[in-house]
Write a protein that holds these residues in place. Structure first.
Motif, PDB file in Angstrom:
ATOM      1  N   TYR A  92       0.877  -1.169   0.000  1.00  0.00           N
ATOM      2  CA  TYR A  92       0.000   0.000   0.000  1.00  0.00           C
ATOM      3  C   TYR A  92       0.915   1.220   0.000  1.00  0.00           C
ATOM      4  O   TYR A  92       1.617   1.464   0.964  1.00  0.00           O
ATOM      5  N   PHE A  93       0.911   1.989  -1.095  1.00  0.00           N
ATOM      6  CA  PHE A  93       1.936   3.022  -1.198  1.00  0.00           C
ATOM      7  C   PHE A  93       1.430   4.456  -1.170  1.00  0.00           C
ATOM      8  O   PHE A  93       2.228   5.375  -0.986  1.00  0.00           O
ATOM      9  N   ILE A 102      -3.947   3.417  -2.271  1.00  0.00           N
ATOM     10  CA  ILE A 102      -3.597   2.848  -3.576  1.00  0.00           C
ATOM     11  C   ILE A 102      -2.645   1.693  -3.269  1.00  0.00           C
ATOM     12  O   ILE A 102      -1.742   1.816  -2.449  1.00  0.00           O
ATOM     13  N   LEU A 103      -2.853   0.557  -3.936  1.00  0.00           N
ATOM     14  CA  LEU A 103      -2.032  -0.612  -3.666  1.00  0.00           C
ATOM     15  C   LEU A 103      -1.452  -1.180  -4.953  1.00  0.00           C
ATOM     16  O   LEU A 103      -1.958  -0.942  -6.043  1.00  0.00           O
ATOM     17  N   LEU A 130      -2.602  -3.188  -9.868  1.00  0.00           N
ATOM     18  CA  LEU A 130      -2.636  -1.834  -9.326  1.00  0.00           C
ATOM     19  C   LEU A 130      -4.085  -1.549  -8.975  1.00  0.00           C
ATOM     20  O   LEU A 130      -4.986  -1.786  -9.805  1.00  0.00           O
ATOM     21  N   GLY A 131      -4.340  -1.074  -7.746  1.00  0.00           N
ATOM     22  CA  GLY A 131      -5.731  -0.911  -7.356  1.00  0.00           C
ATOM     23  C   GLY A 131      -5.973   0.118  -6.283  1.00  0.00           C
ATOM     24  O   GLY A 131      -5.060   0.784  -5.792  1.00  0.00           O
ATOM     25  N   PHE A 132      -7.241   0.195  -5.934  1.00  0.00           N
ATOM     26  CA  PHE A 132      -7.751   1.143  -4.957  1.00  0.00           C
ATOM     27  C   PHE A 132      -8.446   0.349  -3.862  1.00  0.00           C
ATOM     28  O   PHE A 132      -9.254  -0.531  -4.146  1.00  0.00           O
ATOM     29  N   SER A 133      -8.118   0.635  -2.618  1.00  0.00           N
ATOM     30  CA  SER A 133      -8.696  -0.059  -1.473  1.00  0.00           C
ATOM     31  C   SER A 133      -9.399   0.960  -0.584  1.00  0.00           C
ATOM     32  O   SER A 133      -8.779   1.925  -0.138  1.00  0.00           O
ATOM     33  N   TYR A 134     -10.701   0.751  -0.344  1.00  0.00           N
ATOM     34  CA  TYR A 134     -11.479   1.653   0.496  1.00  0.00           C
ATOM     35  C   TYR A 134     -11.887   0.903   1.763  1.00  0.00           C
ATOM     36  O   TYR A 134     -12.581  -0.109   1.702  1.00  0.00           O
ATOM     37  N   PHE A 135     -11.449   1.392   2.921  1.00  0.00           N
ATOM     38  CA  PHE A 135     -11.694   0.742   4.195  1.00  0.00           C
ATOM     39  C   PHE A 135     -13.063   1.142   4.743  1.00  0.00           C
ATOM     40  O   PHE A 135     -13.304   2.301   5.046  1.00  0.00           O
TER      41      PHE A 135
END
Length: 182
Positions: A92-93, A102-103, A130-135
């Motif tokens: 996760y950068f 963004i991961l 490459l992706g997007f992570s929403y907690f």
């Protein structure tokens, strides 16, 4: 005034929770699923439907960096089954706001490619994601990931060796669950 205070308290309490999800010592369990439908330009007009499921299990060896094992399963127009397992590295950068990151992820898979008719083949696959992570809360994140996948399938027989290569790009939707914390 009371609403603003509640919203402020919610965000202040959420920030440490998001950090804990990608903290050293936390387990990551989850996966993604996707499908593609391709239509051939040839006279035959062949349509290919691919369904994929990709679970992972990982452990954060340091903040934002997880290593683990990934699995890949694909059904291609009910004619082929691809199954693989191998190591993954997830990072996760970029943190966006208080609940999103963004991961990137790299997976190396080994397994089998089984056509409905014909010989089983050995499978080697590299996945760059490459992706997007929403907690959503302290334990669950929804994800959308773009993947570049390079697949090599080899069929060894007594008389010859044949290879099939494939490069493709796909989009998967999934979720991750964080277990434990420091």
């Amino acid at each position: 005034m009371c609403q603003k205070l509640l919203i402020y308290c919610f965000f202040m309490l959420s920030f440490p929770l998001v950090e804990a999800q990608t903290s050293q010592g936390t387990w990551l369990v989850g996966g993604s699923a996707g499908f593609t439908n391709a239509q051939s330009n040839s006279k035959s007009g062949v349509s290919v439907l691919t369904l994929s499921v990709n679970p992972i299990v990982g452990y954060f060896i340091k903040d934002n960096l997880a290593v683990g094992t990934g699995f890949t399963y694909e059904s291609i127009s009910r004619q082929y089954i691809k199954i693989g397992i191998g190591p993954i590295i997830r990072y996760y950068f970029i943190q966006i706001g208080e609940n999103a990151n963004i991961l990137s992820q790299v997976g190396l898979y080994s397994g089998s490619f089984n056509p409905k008719y014909g010989d089983k083949r050995t499978l080697y696959e590299v996945s760059l994601d490459l992706g997007f992570s929403y907690f959503l809360n302290e334990n669950v994140a929804l994800e959308s990931v773009i993947s570049y996948i390079n697949t090599n399938a080899t069929n060894y027989t007594d008389l010859s060796t044949t290879q099939a290569r494939e490069n493709r790009i796909g989009i998967n939707i999934g979720f991750q669950i964080s277990l434990g914390s420091r």
